[in-house]
Design a protein around this motif. Structure first.
Motif, PDB file in Angstrom:
ATOM      1  N   ASN A   1       0.808  -1.222   0.000  1.00 39.26           N
ATOM      2  CA  ASN A   1       0.000   0.000   0.000  1.00 39.26           C
ATOM      3  C   ASN A   1       0.844   1.276   0.000  1.00 39.26           C
ATOM      4  OD1 ASN A   1       0.907  -0.536   2.608  1.00 39.26           O
ATOM      5  ND2 ASN A   1      -0.846   0.459   3.566  1.00 39.26           N
ATOM      6  N   MET A   2       2.072   1.177  -0.448  1.00 38.97           N
ATOM      7  CA  MET A   2       2.922   2.357  -0.604  1.00 38.97           C
ATOM      8  C   MET A   2       3.492   2.378  -2.015  1.00 38.97           C
ATOM      9  SD  MET A   2       4.964   2.309   3.049  1.00 38.97           S
ATOM     10  CE  MET A   2       6.014   3.693   2.587  1.00 38.97           C
ATOM     11  N   VAL A   3       3.533   3.536  -2.623  1.00 39.94           N
ATOM     12  CA  VAL A   3       4.018   3.669  -3.996  1.00 39.94           C
ATOM     13  C   VAL A   3       5.519   3.957  -3.988  1.00 39.94           C
ATOM     14  CG1 VAL A   3       3.834   4.971  -6.139  1.00 39.94           C
ATOM     15  CG2 VAL A   3       1.783   4.504  -4.784  1.00 39.94           C
ATOM     16  N   ASP A   4       6.251   3.124  -4.696  1.00 43.15           N
ATOM     17  CA  ASP A   4       7.675   3.390  -4.939  1.00 43.15           C
ATOM     18  C   ASP A   4       7.735   4.236  -6.207  1.00 43.15           C
ATOM     19  OD1 ASP A   4      10.331   3.298  -5.846  1.00 43.15           O
ATOM     20  OD2 ASP A   4      10.682   1.343  -4.913  1.00 43.15           O
ATOM     21  N   GLU A   5       7.972   5.531  -6.040  1.00 45.18           N
ATOM     22  CA  GLU A   5       7.890   6.467  -7.166  1.00 45.18           C
ATOM     23  C   GLU A   5       8.856   6.115  -8.288  1.00 45.18           C
ATOM     24  OE1 GLU A   5       5.573   8.500  -7.573  1.00 45.18           O
ATOM     25  OE2 GLU A   5       4.708   8.729  -5.575  1.00 45.18           O
ATOM     26  N   ASP A   6      10.058   5.700  -7.949  1.00 41.82           N
ATOM     27  CA  ASP A   6      11.038   5.360  -8.980  1.00 41.82           C
ATOM     28  C   ASP A   6      10.583   4.163  -9.805  1.00 41.82           C
ATOM     29  OD1 ASP A   6      12.706   7.417  -8.140  1.00 41.82           O
ATOM     30  OD2 ASP A   6      13.810   6.123  -6.755  1.00 41.82           O
TER      31      ASP A   6
ATOM     32  N   LYS B   1       9.200   3.702 -13.769  1.00 38.07           N
ATOM     33  CA  LYS B   1       9.880   2.767 -14.663  1.00 38.07           C
ATOM     34  C   LYS B   1       8.866   1.886 -15.393  1.00 38.07           C
ATOM     35  CE  LYS B   1      13.413   0.360 -13.089  1.00 38.07           C
ATOM     36  NZ  LYS B   1      14.549   0.578 -14.022  1.00 38.07           N
ATOM     37  N   VAL B   2       7.967   1.267 -14.631  1.00 37.69           N
ATOM     38  CA  VAL B   2       7.026   0.342 -15.253  1.00 37.69           C
ATOM     39  C   VAL B   2       5.949   1.101 -16.023  1.00 37.69           C
ATOM     40  CG1 VAL B   2       7.458  -1.358 -13.433  1.00 37.69           C
ATOM     41  CG2 VAL B   2       5.489   0.138 -13.248  1.00 37.69           C
TER      42      VAL B   2
ATOM     43  N   PHE C   1       3.359  -2.085 -21.202  1.00 39.92           N
ATOM     44  CA  PHE C   1       2.223  -2.619 -20.450  1.00 39.92           C
ATOM     45  C   PHE C   1       2.629  -2.930 -19.020  1.00 39.92           C
ATOM     46  CE2 PHE C   1       4.079  -6.701 -21.785  1.00 39.92           C
ATOM     47  CZ  PHE C   1       3.989  -7.454 -20.625  1.00 39.92           C
ATOM     48  N   VAL C   2       1.615  -3.012 -18.152  1.00 41.21           N
ATOM     49  CA  VAL C   2       1.799  -3.437 -16.758  1.00 41.21           C
ATOM     50  C   VAL C   2       0.724  -4.470 -16.438  1.00 41.21           C
ATOM     51  CG1 VAL C   2       1.787  -2.757 -14.330  1.00 41.21           C
ATOM     52  CG2 VAL C   2       2.766  -1.215 -16.043  1.00 41.21           C
ATOM     53  N   LEU C   3       1.149  -5.588 -15.867  1.00 37.46           N
ATOM     54  CA  LEU C   3       0.224  -6.635 -15.444  1.00 37.46           C
ATOM     55  C   LEU C   3       0.457  -6.928 -13.972  1.00 37.46           C
ATOM     56  CD1 LEU C   3      -1.850  -8.941 -15.902  1.00 37.46           C
ATOM     57  CD2 LEU C   3       0.092 -10.407 -16.571  1.00 37.46           C
ATOM     58  N   VAL C   4      -0.554  -6.734 -13.141  1.00 36.19           N
ATOM     59  CA  VAL C   4      -0.473  -7.075 -11.724  1.00 36.19           C
ATOM     60  C   VAL C   4      -1.010  -8.491 -11.534  1.00 36.19           C
ATOM     61  CG1 VAL C   4      -1.286  -6.532  -9.390  1.00 36.19           C
ATOM     62  CG2 VAL C   4      -0.688  -4.680 -10.978  1.00 36.19           C
TER      63      VAL C   4
ATOM     64  N   TRP D   1      -2.962   4.464  -9.355  1.00 36.12           N
ATOM     65  CA  TRP D   1      -1.668   5.087  -9.068  1.00 36.12           C
ATOM     66  C   TRP D   1      -0.960   5.497 -10.359  1.00 36.12           C
ATOM     67  CZ3 TRP D   1       0.112   0.710  -5.207  1.00 36.12           C
ATOM     68  CH2 TRP D   1      -0.599   0.859  -4.007  1.00 36.12           C
ATOM     69  N   LEU D   2      -1.072   4.659 -11.384  1.00 36.09           N
ATOM     70  CA  LEU D   2      -0.451   4.988 -12.673  1.00 36.09           C
ATOM     71  C   LEU D   2      -1.098   6.234 -13.277  1.00 36.09           C
ATOM     72  CD1 LEU D   2      -0.174   1.383 -14.159  1.00 36.09           C
ATOM     73  CD2 LEU D   2       1.775   2.876 -13.637  1.00 36.09           C
ATOM     74  N   LEU D   3      -2.422   6.267 -13.294  1.00 33.26           N
ATOM     75  CA  LEU D   3      -3.121   7.401 -13.909  1.00 33.26           C
ATOM     76  C   LEU D   3      -2.862   8.700 -13.152  1.00 33.26           C
ATOM     77  CD1 LEU D   3      -6.562   5.784 -14.829  1.00 33.26           C
ATOM     78  CD2 LEU D   3      -4.750   6.503 -16.404  1.00 33.26           C
ATOM     79  N   GLU D   4      -2.764   8.615 -11.828  1.00 28.71           N
ATOM     80  CA  GLU D   4      -2.482   9.811 -11.036  1.00 28.71           C
ATOM     81  C   GLU D   4      -1.144  10.437 -11.426  1.00 28.71           C
ATOM     82  OE1 GLU D   4      -4.860   8.730  -6.870  1.00 28.71           O
ATOM     83  OE2 GLU D   4      -2.710   8.254  -7.092  1.00 28.71           O
ATOM     84  N   ARG D   5      -0.255   9.627 -11.977  1.00 29.62           N
ATOM     85  CA  ARG D   5       1.069  10.109 -12.388  1.00 29.62           C
ATOM     86  C   ARG D   5       1.146  10.307 -13.899  1.00 29.62           C
ATOM     87  NH1 ARG D   5       0.666   7.619  -7.960  1.00 29.62           N
ATOM     88  NH2 ARG D   5       2.024   8.060  -6.171  1.00 29.62           N
ATOM     89  N   HIS D   6      -0.023  10.308 -14.548  1.00 30.84           N
ATOM     90  CA  HIS D   6      -0.130  10.507 -16.001  1.00 30.84           C
ATOM     91  C   HIS D   6       0.652   9.437 -16.765  1.00 30.84           C
ATOM     92  CE1 HIS D   6      -1.955  14.350 -14.995  1.00 30.84           C
ATOM     93  NE2 HIS D   6      -0.889  14.639 -14.255  1.00 30.84           N
ATOM     94  N   LEU D   7       0.668   8.243 -16.200  1.00 31.60           N
ATOM     95  CA  LEU D   7       1.318   7.106 -16.854  1.00 31.60           C
ATOM     96  C   LEU D   7       0.222   6.211 -17.424  1.00 31.60           C
ATOM     97  CD1 LEU D   7       3.900   6.344 -14.018  1.00 31.60           C
ATOM     98  CD2 LEU D   7       4.363   7.519 -16.186  1.00 31.60           C
ATOM     99  N   THR D   8       0.318   5.918 -18.715  1.00 30.42           N
ATOM    100  CA  THR D   8      -0.798   5.225 -19.375  1.00 30.42           C
ATOM    101  C   THR D   8      -0.360   4.017 -20.198  1.00 30.42           C
ATOM    102  OG1 THR D   8      -0.639   6.782 -21.224  1.00 30.42           O
ATOM    103  CG2 THR D   8      -2.227   7.296 -19.476  1.00 30.42           C
TER     104      THR D   8
END
Length: 621
Positions: free
Chosen positions: A540-545, A549-550, A555-558, A575-582
């Protein structure tokens, strides 16, 4: 294995008993005793098949309560004044429910020989809608009696029976259920098996002065205590409570598994009887030798060979306790007792606390089946900034202590919680505070990382949650064959581990799904698809680095074993969208009821490596 059931259930003679006649006739008593012995033999026979498969199966509780069950069935035969379900507070007595399903013709008797087998629809707890003839789901201890009260409110012209035990009676839900039953004068009759055995020991030893009879009487119920193995006394006691207008209970005292020498009165009687013990029982009873039946049952191991991990496996749930001991070993006995309190909820052998009990008894508090109270006790111990409570139970009970977690958070308490047997559960609910406070959720990928996490977070302030699975997991390997989380590895809360770099996209995983995801990723790379792998031990914590990267990859698959509705995958995309990562995004997790078995669950949920590979290829197109 023979396709026929070796004991003829047609020997069971239907009997009608009238509670207005508290004295059994000679014929009634003989019939009742014959029925009891028959069903006890059957329970020993088919539950031992789980032992032959290398599984648990819980013989003792179901075996114990056969006299009560036979009497209830005889009451059902006598009158329509009873609600026709034998409710039961203990899912560990599931063998009773399957036996009743066979007696009533819902399943063939020979199907009982597939007890606990994967995909047999005979799982470890009764599940309504899964097994033909099952009339209710028992869920967790302490949950059925309150529901039975509602059944009684909806059927005021009926008497409703519920089997209970000295284990389930420890739950706080039952105290509330007793109060409403008395206040509303509900026609609920409890038949309580008081065998003084639970998973971790004997309630008379770890809950001194706890008395079920006095407790229920204190709530205002009529209570009759009898020797549960004296059929005349048991019948008389049941007649008393049935004839009483209002809620009442029969407390049946007996040793666990009476008449089975290898497990009688012992803690191990709670679980499945070993095949050897079953064969000794049948020999003592003068019954046939069923060795061939058990010898024909083969333990089926997973045929899949995982790459990227060791063949050796370790039990993270046990390693948790070993890791705590490593921390405590660095303190004097006096300092440990002053700063740390470890409280058990009758599960020390299953959640790793037994090792702490043995090596550091100065910090250990044995307690009963009282998760809410025990968690709050750990929180209260950790109310001071320099004191730390440790709590542990199964993940299935996490939902029960959410309110207590909130109170501990509001009071800035220090609690390290270990929730074992995780998977398919709403574990993310542990982080239920507002954004101005934080609770850390950790799920180590292998035993080495479990040790690293415990050492790193043990003396951190606040609430920390560590999860593990029931099944053992292998150690993750680096590309050079060395163990990834050994050597100079240091765990940093909130930091993700880059297991493999990749250009085609990334799989993000954790816990028991990490080695499976690693296998899938390595096989994709062998086919020329350069997929990377991220281990996310802090859920439940985001590793910003790492997320950048991912998130900048295609693509990203959880991949997780948590509930797909509420797990990591339901959050990571946000979390990805909040950082404008798509990137292309997908996630897979537990999505349906289990199938029994152990390793089969992953394939049942479509979380096996081949399913992961298929999802990777879909996202990479």
């Amino acid at each position: 294995m023979s396709s026929e059931f070796p004991i003829d259930l047609k020997q069971f003679r239907k009997l009608s008993l009238d509670p207005r006649n508290p004295k059994l006739s000679a014929d009634q008593k003989a019939t009742l005793l014959a029925n009891i012995q028959l069903l006890r033999d059957v329970i020993v026979l088919f539950t031992a098949t789980a032992s032959a498969r290398g599984l648990s199966g819980h013989t003792g509780g179901a075996y114990d309560t056969v006299p009560e069950v036979c009497i209830i069935l005889a009451l059902f035969e006598n009158s329509k004044d009873y609600f026709p379900i034998i409710f039961d507070e203990a899912g560990h007595r599931v063998a009773t429910q399957y036996l009743l399903a066979a007696l009533e013709g819902h399943i063939p008797p020979e199907h009982l020989l597939r007890y606990r087998e994967a995909n047999s629809k005979l799982p470890g707890h009764p599940e309504l809608g899964l097994t033909p003839g099952i009339k209710f789901s028992s869920g967790r201890l302490g949950h059925i009696w309150p529901m039975v009260n509602g059944v009684a409110l909806a059927n005021k012209d009926k008497t409703v029976f519920c089997l209970g035990s000295d284990g389930s009676q420890q739950e706080g839900n039952d105290a509330e259920a007793a109060r409403i039953a008395v206040a509303q004068n509900l026609n609920v009759k409890l038949l309580i098996d008081a065998n003084d055995v639970t998973i971790a020991g004997h309630p008379s030893e770890y809950l001194k002065r706890f008395d079920i009879e006095k407790t229920l009487k204190g709530h205002g119920m009529k209570v009759v205590r009898v020797d549960g193995e004296d059929i005349d006394a048991l019948w008389d006691g049941i007649c008393q409570v049935v004839n009483y207008n209002g809620p009442a209970a029969v407390v049946s005292t007996r040793v666990m598994a009476p008449g089975i020498p290898t497990i009688e009165g012992q803690v191990k009687g709670h679980d499945v009887i070993p095949v050897k013990g079953a064969l000794e029982y049948f020999k003592r009873r003068g019954l046939p030798d069923y060795s061939e039946l058990y010898n024909n049952i083969k333990t089926i191991s997973s045929p899949y060979l995982y790459v990227g991990c060791t063949k050796e496996v370790g039990a993270n749930r046990i390693v948790f306790g070993e890791a705590v001991n490593m921390v405590l070993d660095g303190l004097s006995k006096e300092e440990a007792a002053e700063r740390v309190m470890v409280i058990d909820s009758d599960l020390e052998g299953s959640t790793g606390l037994k090792g702490i009990h043995q090596k550091h008894p100065e910090v250990f508090v044995p307690s009963g089946v009282m998760e809410r109270s025990n968690f709050s006790a750990a929180a209260g111990f950790g109310f001071a900034p320099d004191k730390f409570g440790v709590f542990s139970t199964f993940s299935a009970f996490l939902e029960m202590v959410v309110s207590e977690i909130t109170m501990a958070r509001l009071n800035n308490c220090n609690v390290l919680s270990h929730f074992s047997h995780a998977g398919g559960i709403n574990n993310m609910f542990a982080d239920n505070g507002l954004s101005d406070v934080h609770s850390s959720l950790y799920f180590p990928g292998d035993p080495a990382q479990m040790v690293a996490i415990v050492k790193a977070v043990f003396f951190q302030r606040g609430l920390r949650f560590i999860f593990s699975t029931r099944s053992k997991v292998p150690w993750i390997l680096k590309q050079d064959g060395q163990r990834f989380f050994d050597g100079d590895y240091t765990f940093s809360p909130g930091k993700d581990d880059v297991i493999l770099e990749g250009t085609a996209g990334y799989v993000v995983s954790f816990g028991d799904m990490l080695h499976r995801s690693h296998d899938a990723v390595l096989r994709c790379r062998q086919e020329g698809l350069d997929v990377g792998l991220i281990n996310k031990p802090t859920l439940n914590m985001v590793d910003e680095d790492v997320i950048r990267k991912v998130g900048q990859s295609p693509f990203v698959l959880v991949v997780e074993s948590f509930n797909q509705k509420t797990g990591l995958g339901s959050k990571y995309g946000t979390w990805l969208l909040e950082r404008h990562l798509t990137p292309k995004y997908g996630y897979i997790g537990a999505n349906k009821e289990g199938s029994g078995g152990l390793w089969e669950q992953v394939f049942h949920q479509n979380l096996d490596p081949q399913s992961i590979i298929l999802k990777i290829k879909q996202l990479s197109q």
